[in-house]
Design an enzyme around this catalytic site. Structure first.
Site, PDB file in Angstrom:
ATOM      1  N   HIS A   1     -35.735  38.881 -10.374  1.00 20.37           N
ATOM      2  CA  HIS A   1     -36.990  38.312  -9.848  1.00 20.37           C
ATOM      3  C   HIS A   1     -38.216  39.061 -10.387  1.00 20.37           C
ATOM      4  O   HIS A   1     -39.338  38.628 -10.137  1.00 20.37           O
ATOM      5  CB  HIS A   1     -36.996  38.243  -8.308  1.00 20.37           C
ATOM      6  CG  HIS A   1     -37.136  39.557  -7.600  1.00 20.37           C
ATOM      7  ND1 HIS A   1     -37.595  39.653  -6.297  1.00 20.37           N
ATOM      8  CD2 HIS A   1     -36.872  40.827  -7.997  1.00 20.37           C
ATOM      9  CE1 HIS A   1     -37.618  40.926  -5.929  1.00 20.37           C
ATOM     10  NE2 HIS A   1     -37.182  41.640  -6.929  1.00 20.37           N
TER      11      HIS A   1
ATOM     12  N   ASP B   1     -49.443  36.683  -7.416  1.00 16.41           N
ATOM     13  CA  ASP B   1     -48.336  37.619  -7.191  1.00 16.41           C
ATOM     14  C   ASP B   1     -48.891  39.041  -7.176  1.00 16.41           C
ATOM     15  O   ASP B   1     -49.813  39.355  -7.936  1.00 16.41           O
ATOM     16  CB  ASP B   1     -47.340  37.475  -8.367  1.00 16.41           C
ATOM     17  CG  ASP B   1     -45.938  37.982  -8.055  1.00 16.41           C
ATOM     18  OD1 ASP B   1     -45.805  38.924  -7.252  1.00 16.41           O
ATOM     19  OD2 ASP B   1     -44.991  37.443  -8.648  1.00 16.41           O
TER      20      ASP B   1
ATOM     21  N   GLU C   1     -40.379  34.150  -2.499  1.00 17.17           N
ATOM     22  CA  GLU C   1     -40.120  35.511  -2.004  1.00 17.17           C
ATOM     23  C   GLU C   1     -40.271  35.602  -0.488  1.00 17.17           C
ATOM     24  O   GLU C   1     -40.451  36.688   0.063  1.00 17.17           O
ATOM     25  CB  GLU C   1     -40.993  36.563  -2.728  1.00 17.17           C
ATOM     26  CG  GLU C   1     -40.733  36.644  -4.243  1.00 17.17           C
ATOM     27  CD  GLU C   1     -39.427  37.332  -4.633  1.00 17.17           C
ATOM     28  OE1 GLU C   1     -38.884  38.104  -3.807  1.00 17.17           O
ATOM     29  OE2 GLU C   1     -38.941  37.080  -5.760  1.00 17.17           O
TER      30      GLU C   1
ATOM     31  N   ASP D   1     -44.097  40.318 -12.844  1.00 17.73           N
ATOM     32  CA  ASP D   1     -42.852  39.598 -13.162  1.00 17.73           C
ATOM     33  C   ASP D   1     -42.675  39.410 -14.668  1.00 17.73           C
ATOM     34  O   ASP D   1     -42.126  38.405 -15.129  1.00 17.73           O
ATOM     35  CB  ASP D   1     -42.789  38.252 -12.432  1.00 17.73           C
ATOM     36  CG  ASP D   1     -42.636  38.419 -10.922  1.00 17.73           C
ATOM     37  OD1 ASP D   1     -42.538  39.568 -10.449  1.00 17.73           O
ATOM     38  OD2 ASP D   1     -42.619  37.396 -10.215  1.00 17.73           O
TER      39      ASP D   1
ATOM     40  N   HIS E   1     -46.952  41.395  -8.126  1.00 18.92           N
ATOM     41  CA  HIS E   1     -46.233  41.919  -9.290  1.00 18.92           C
ATOM     42  C   HIS E   1     -46.483  41.011 -10.499  1.00 18.92           C
ATOM     43  O   HIS E   1     -46.792  39.834 -10.325  1.00 18.92           O
ATOM     44  CB  HIS E   1     -44.728  41.973  -9.000  1.00 18.92           C
ATOM     45  CG  HIS E   1     -44.385  42.663  -7.705  1.00 18.92           C
ATOM     46  ND1 HIS E   1     -44.234  41.982  -6.513  1.00 18.92           N
ATOM     47  CD2 HIS E   1     -44.201  43.970  -7.412  1.00 18.92           C
ATOM     48  CE1 HIS E   1     -43.957  42.848  -5.543  1.00 18.92           C
ATOM     49  NE2 HIS E   1     -43.925  44.072  -6.058  1.00 18.92           N
TER      50      HIS E   1
ATOM     51  N   HIS F   1     -38.210  34.690  -6.895  1.00 20.18           N
ATOM     52  CA  HIS F   1     -39.173  34.097  -7.818  1.00 20.18           C
ATOM     53  C   HIS F   1     -38.533  33.512  -9.077  1.00 20.18           C
ATOM     54  O   HIS F   1     -39.200  32.798  -9.826  1.00 20.18           O
ATOM     55  CB  HIS F   1     -40.252  35.135  -8.181  1.00 20.18           C
ATOM     56  CG  HIS F   1     -41.607  34.528  -8.380  1.00 20.18           C
ATOM     57  ND1 HIS F   1     -42.772  35.247  -8.225  1.00 20.18           N
ATOM     58  CD2 HIS F   1     -41.993  33.276  -8.713  1.00 20.18           C
ATOM     59  CE1 HIS F   1     -43.811  34.448  -8.475  1.00 20.18           C
ATOM     60  NE2 HIS F   1     -43.365  33.256  -8.776  1.00 20.18           N
TER      61      HIS F   1
ATOM     62  N   ASP G   1     -46.372  33.702  -5.038  1.00 19.11           N
ATOM     63  CA  ASP G   1     -45.487  34.718  -4.468  1.00 19.11           C
ATOM     64  C   ASP G   1     -46.195  35.279  -3.235  1.00 19.11           C
ATOM     65  O   ASP G   1     -47.305  35.805  -3.321  1.00 19.11           O
ATOM     66  CB  ASP G   1     -45.239  35.819  -5.510  1.00 19.11           C
ATOM     67  CG  ASP G   1     -44.179  36.817  -5.076  1.00 19.11           C
ATOM     68  OD1 ASP G   1     -44.150  37.181  -3.877  1.00 19.11           O
ATOM     69  OD2 ASP G   1     -43.394  37.252  -5.936  1.00 19.11           O
TER      70      ASP G   1
ATOM     71  N   ASP H   1     -45.973  37.834  -1.586  1.00 23.36           N
ATOM     72  CA  ASP H   1     -46.332  39.264  -1.513  1.00 23.36           C
ATOM     73  C   ASP H   1     -47.726  39.548  -2.088  1.00 23.36           C
ATOM     74  O   ASP H   1     -48.208  40.685  -2.013  1.00 23.36           O
ATOM     75  CB  ASP H   1     -45.258  40.165  -2.133  1.00 23.36           C
ATOM     76  CG  ASP H   1     -45.029  39.939  -3.610  1.00 23.36           C
ATOM     77  OD1 ASP H   1     -45.981  39.580  -4.326  1.00 23.36           O
ATOM     78  OD2 ASP H   1     -43.880  40.150  -4.055  1.00 23.36           O
TER      79      ASP H   1
HETATM   80 MN    MN Z   1     -42.981  37.421  -8.021  1.00 20.93          MN
END
Ligand code: MN
Length: 305
Positions: free
Chosen positions: A134, A117, A268, A121, A119, A91, A222, A224
């Protein structure tokens, strides 16, 4: 179909893994509706500004080289009137993609960033548990963290304000990141739980209202954020329910129709974790949705001239 240009970024330095120039060959070989190139991840041309011993250890120096390549690609295609799309790779490449859009539009342009995302980040080298960069790119874009990352991509300092960020689909947030979000309610943060409770349409309505003030929007996706059944090919799977694959496609379709998206990335992706090409096909579908829709122009700004 919106004119676009794809760049594949086979670099996972920010996820603590080696770059592999061949890792995205299969994805690049799919049938895409625009040009596809792959950047070289040869770290020979090390960015030597802002570097200290810390920067070399988790590979921030190599991350900066990749960010500059992504920024150059984005700027070149924006000037040619095309939508730049980066596909990777960890990322941190978004630092380069966003820097390219900022360079194209200038420091005064109002640019929103939709960051989908699991997360946040929003770690820095001072808060991170893993020292994987990342987990830091969103903080770096807002001017927080290690100077090598903050100044990466050819645009020095903060590339936008926290108030210009919408985080969507959060389901794995570290305590320092949650504290930052609590201190900065001007950053729109929508948890995966909110989406599950109130529905995707409600989320889209909020994002469309939020984006009204921007003349341009950067979309960073992202993978994920999607549940690992539908998108197993990611570097950092999160074991709670995320977006379903068809919800992710609908989200991109709706955002592309309503927001002035001028640059985007899908990141990712980790082919070694993919099952039967499921994640690769989903990336292909997400890009197709992005390029099908045409959002209304705002303020008549043309990059093609
Ligand atoms: Mn990310």
């Amino acid at each position: 179909m919106i004119p676009a240009a794809i760049v594949m970024i086979p670099s996972w330095t920010g996820a603590g893994r080696a770059a592999d120039p061949d890792a995205l060959v299969g994805l690049a070989a799919l049938s895409w509706p625009c040009s596809v190139e792959t950047v070289s991840t040869n770290p020979a041309a090390v960015h030597d500004g802002e570097l200290d011993d810390y920067a070399r250890h988790p590979g921030l120096d190599r991350v900066c080289v990749v960010a500059e390549q992504v920024a150059r690609h984005a700027l070149c295609h924006l000037r040619g009137g095309r939508l730049p799309i980066a596909i990777g790779g960890d990322h941190t490449l978004t630092i380069g993609g966003f820097a390219g859009l900022r360079s194209a539009l200038g420091p005064a342009a109002s640019i929103g960033l939709v960051w989908i995302d699991a997360h946040a980040d929003l770690n820095t080298h001072e808060t991170t548990q893993t020292h994987r960069s990342h987990g830091m790119p969103l903080a770096a874009l807002a001017g927080l963290g290690h100077p090598a990352l903050v100044h990466a991509g050819g645009v020095r300092g903060a590339k936008l304000r926290l108030a210009d960020i919408a985080l969507v689909g959060l389901r794995s947030v570290d305590p320092p990141e949650r504290a930052l979000l609590d201190r900065h309610p001007e950053l729109l943060a929508i948890d995966a739980e909110d989406i599950a409770e109130h529905g995707l349409d409600h989320t889209i309505v909020r994002l469309v209202a939020w984006a009204e003030r921007f003349e341009a929007v950067y979309l960073s996706f992202d993978l994920d954020a999607i549940c690992s059944t539908d998108a197993p090919g990611v570097t950092t799977p999160v074991p709670y329910a995320g977006l379903a694959g068809d919800e992710a496609v609908a989200l991109v379709e709706q955002l592309a129709a309503a927001l002035p998206i001028r640059a985007a990335d899908f990141v990712e992706y980790w082919p070694a974790h993919d099952i039967g090409g499921r994640t690769a096909r989903l990336i292909h579908d997400l890009v197709a949705e992005l390029l099908q829709a045409r959002a209304p122009e705002r303020r008549g700004r043309s990059l093609g001239s």
